[in-house]
Design a protein around this motif. Sequence first.
Motif, PDB file in Angstrom:
ATOM      1  N   SER A  41     -56.965 -62.156 -91.016  1.00  0.00           N
ATOM      2  CA  SER A  41     -57.883 -61.138 -90.856  1.00  0.00           C
ATOM      3  C   SER A  41     -58.525 -61.292 -89.286  1.00  0.00           C
ATOM      4  CB  SER A  41     -59.190 -61.227 -91.671  1.00  0.00           C
ATOM      5  OG  SER A  41     -60.152 -60.349 -91.384  1.00  0.00           O
ATOM      6  N   PRO A  42     -58.181 -60.184 -88.495  1.00  0.00           N
ATOM      7  CA  PRO A  42     -58.931 -60.141 -87.333  1.00  0.00           C
ATOM      8  C   PRO A  42     -60.295 -59.796 -87.401  1.00  0.00           C
ATOM      9  CG  PRO A  42     -57.479 -58.233 -87.725  1.00  0.00           C
ATOM     10  CD  PRO A  42     -57.241 -58.930 -88.858  1.00  0.00           C
ATOM     11  N   TYR A  43     -61.032 -60.417 -86.333  1.00  0.00           N
ATOM     12  CA  TYR A  43     -62.322 -59.884 -86.343  1.00  0.00           C
ATOM     13  C   TYR A  43     -62.827 -58.673 -85.303  1.00  0.00           C
ATOM     14  CZ  TYR A  43     -64.439 -63.625 -89.197  1.00  0.00           C
ATOM     15  OH  TYR A  43     -65.056 -64.336 -90.347  1.00  0.00           O
ATOM     16  N   SER A  44     -63.382 -57.968 -85.650  1.00  0.00           N
ATOM     17  CA  SER A  44     -64.063 -56.824 -84.724  1.00  0.00           C
ATOM     18  C   SER A  44     -65.417 -57.324 -83.909  1.00  0.00           C
ATOM     19  CB  SER A  44     -64.499 -55.609 -85.460  1.00  0.00           C
ATOM     20  OG  SER A  44     -65.103 -54.725 -84.730  1.00  0.00           O
ATOM     21  N   VAL A  45     -65.491 -57.242 -82.766  1.00  0.00           N
ATOM     22  CA  VAL A  45     -66.426 -57.595 -81.773  1.00  0.00           C
ATOM     23  C   VAL A  45     -67.104 -56.493 -81.395  1.00  0.00           C
ATOM     24  CG1 VAL A  45     -67.157 -58.814 -79.900  1.00  0.00           C
ATOM     25  CG2 VAL A  45     -64.879 -59.621 -81.094  1.00  0.00           C
ATOM     26  N   SER A  46     -68.603 -56.717 -81.402  1.00  0.00           N
ATOM     27  CA  SER A  46     -69.365 -55.484 -80.968  1.00  0.00           C
ATOM     28  C   SER A  46     -70.461 -56.035 -79.869  1.00  0.00           C
ATOM     29  CB  SER A  46     -69.840 -54.510 -81.929  1.00  0.00           C
ATOM     30  OG  SER A  46     -70.806 -55.262 -82.862  1.00  0.00           O
ATOM     31  N   GLY A  47     -70.787 -55.444 -78.978  1.00  0.00           N
ATOM     32  CA  GLY A  47     -72.170 -55.886 -78.217  1.00  0.00           C
ATOM     33  C   GLY A  47     -71.851 -56.973 -77.234  1.00  0.00           C
ATOM     34  N   CYS A  48     -70.384 -57.008 -76.721  1.00  0.00           N
ATOM     35  CA  CYS A  48     -69.985 -58.295 -75.835  1.00  0.00           C
ATOM     36  C   CYS A  48     -70.441 -57.667 -74.521  1.00  0.00           C
ATOM     37  CB  CYS A  48     -68.421 -58.108 -75.693  1.00  0.00           C
ATOM     38  SG  CYS A  48     -67.840 -59.357 -74.644  1.00  0.00           S
ATOM     39  N   THR A  49     -70.911 -58.772 -73.828  1.00  0.00           N
ATOM     40  CA  THR A  49     -71.814 -58.704 -72.646  1.00  0.00           C
ATOM     41  C   THR A  49     -70.779 -58.704 -71.438  1.00  0.00           C
ATOM     42  OG1 THR A  49     -72.460 -60.922 -72.614  1.00  0.00           O
ATOM     43  CG2 THR A  49     -73.942 -59.332 -73.313  1.00  0.00           C
ATOM     44  N   MET A  50     -69.591 -59.097 -71.362  1.00  0.00           N
ATOM     45  CA  MET A  50     -68.618 -59.123 -70.416  1.00  0.00           C
ATOM     46  C   MET A  50     -68.604 -58.014 -69.719  1.00  0.00           C
ATOM     47  SD  MET A  50     -66.642 -61.512 -68.950  1.00  0.00           S
ATOM     48  CE  MET A  50     -64.918 -61.898 -68.321  1.00  0.00           C
ATOM     49  N   PRO A  51     -68.577 -58.034 -68.617  1.00  0.00           N
ATOM     50  CA  PRO A  51     -68.293 -56.510 -67.735  1.00  0.00           C
ATOM     51  C   PRO A  51     -66.926 -55.870 -67.889  1.00  0.00           C
ATOM     52  CG  PRO A  51     -69.423 -58.327 -66.368  1.00  0.00           C
ATOM     53  CD  PRO A  51     -68.904 -59.067 -67.735  1.00  0.00           C
ATOM     54  N   SER A  52     -66.681 -54.594 -67.813  1.00  0.00           N
ATOM     55  CA  SER A  52     -65.711 -53.907 -67.887  1.00  0.00           C
ATOM     56  C   SER A  52     -64.615 -54.200 -66.769  1.00  0.00           C
ATOM     57  CB  SER A  52     -65.867 -52.474 -67.881  1.00  0.00           C
ATOM     58  OG  SER A  52     -66.601 -51.990 -66.635  1.00  0.00           O
ATOM     59  N   PRO A  53     -63.425 -53.982 -66.947  1.00  0.00           N
ATOM     60  CA  PRO A  53     -62.387 -54.500 -65.925  1.00  0.00           C
ATOM     61  C   PRO A  53     -62.665 -54.262 -64.470  1.00  0.00           C
ATOM     62  CG  PRO A  53     -61.482 -53.004 -67.626  1.00  0.00           C
ATOM     63  CD  PRO A  53     -62.921 -53.099 -68.162  1.00  0.00           C
ATOM     64  N   THR A  54     -63.650 -53.483 -63.837  1.00  0.00           N
ATOM     65  CA  THR A  54     -63.738 -53.463 -62.662  1.00  0.00           C
ATOM     66  C   THR A  54     -64.584 -54.593 -61.961  1.00  0.00           C
ATOM     67  OG1 THR A  54     -65.812 -52.153 -62.983  1.00  0.00           O
ATOM     68  CG2 THR A  54     -64.019 -50.939 -62.294  1.00  0.00           C
ATOM     69  N   ALA A  55     -65.444 -55.095 -62.985  1.00  0.00           N
ATOM     70  CA  ALA A  55     -66.174 -56.574 -62.353  1.00  0.00           C
ATOM     71  C   ALA A  55     -65.692 -57.810 -63.335  1.00  0.00           C
ATOM     72  CB  ALA A  55     -67.522 -56.139 -62.517  1.00  0.00           C
ATOM     73  N   GLY A  56     -64.781 -57.396 -64.193  1.00  0.00           N
ATOM     74  CA  GLY A  56     -64.598 -58.755 -65.151  1.00  0.00           C
ATOM     75  C   GLY A  56     -63.128 -58.246 -65.906  1.00  0.00           C
ATOM     76  N   ASN A  57     -63.012 -58.823 -67.023  1.00  0.00           N
ATOM     77  CA  ASN A  57     -61.768 -58.375 -67.899  1.00  0.00           C
ATOM     78  C   ASN A  57     -62.271 -58.078 -69.431  1.00  0.00           C
ATOM     79  OD1 ASN A  57     -62.219 -61.092 -68.677  1.00  0.00           O
ATOM     80  ND2 ASN A  57     -59.989 -61.780 -68.743  1.00  0.00           N
ATOM     81  N   GLY A  58     -63.544 -57.774 -69.618  1.00  0.00           N
ATOM     82  CA  GLY A  58     -64.118 -57.550 -70.895  1.00  0.00           C
ATOM     83  C   GLY A  58     -64.424 -56.014 -71.048  1.00  0.00           C
TER      84      GLY A  58
END
Length: 107
Positions: A41-58
Amino acid sequence: MPGFLLHVGAQVQCLHAGNAQPMAVNSRVLVSGQPTVQVTSPYSVSGCTMPSPTAGNGPCVTGQWTTSATRVTSMGQPLLLQDSQATCIPTGTGLLVITTQTRVTGN
């Protein structure tokens, strides 16, 4: 190593404090009155604070478990334990089990 079985009520987060919930549950085995979770079973993640691809890879979107119980299965699939390991997509970081039930252990 033995560990407590993971169930739907367990608190699981990505390493950036996003909440993670299973996309499928195993209602054939209950602990503390709640379904357990199989390694598939995969897990769905919500509310992650990692920045979008311009500043990170999240941010983290999903998490897939890579380790699980070796001796405890349900419907032919291993169940997840408190010390099971997972990898989040697309960041490549892990999931962390914060709390889970403490009555049933597996190996």
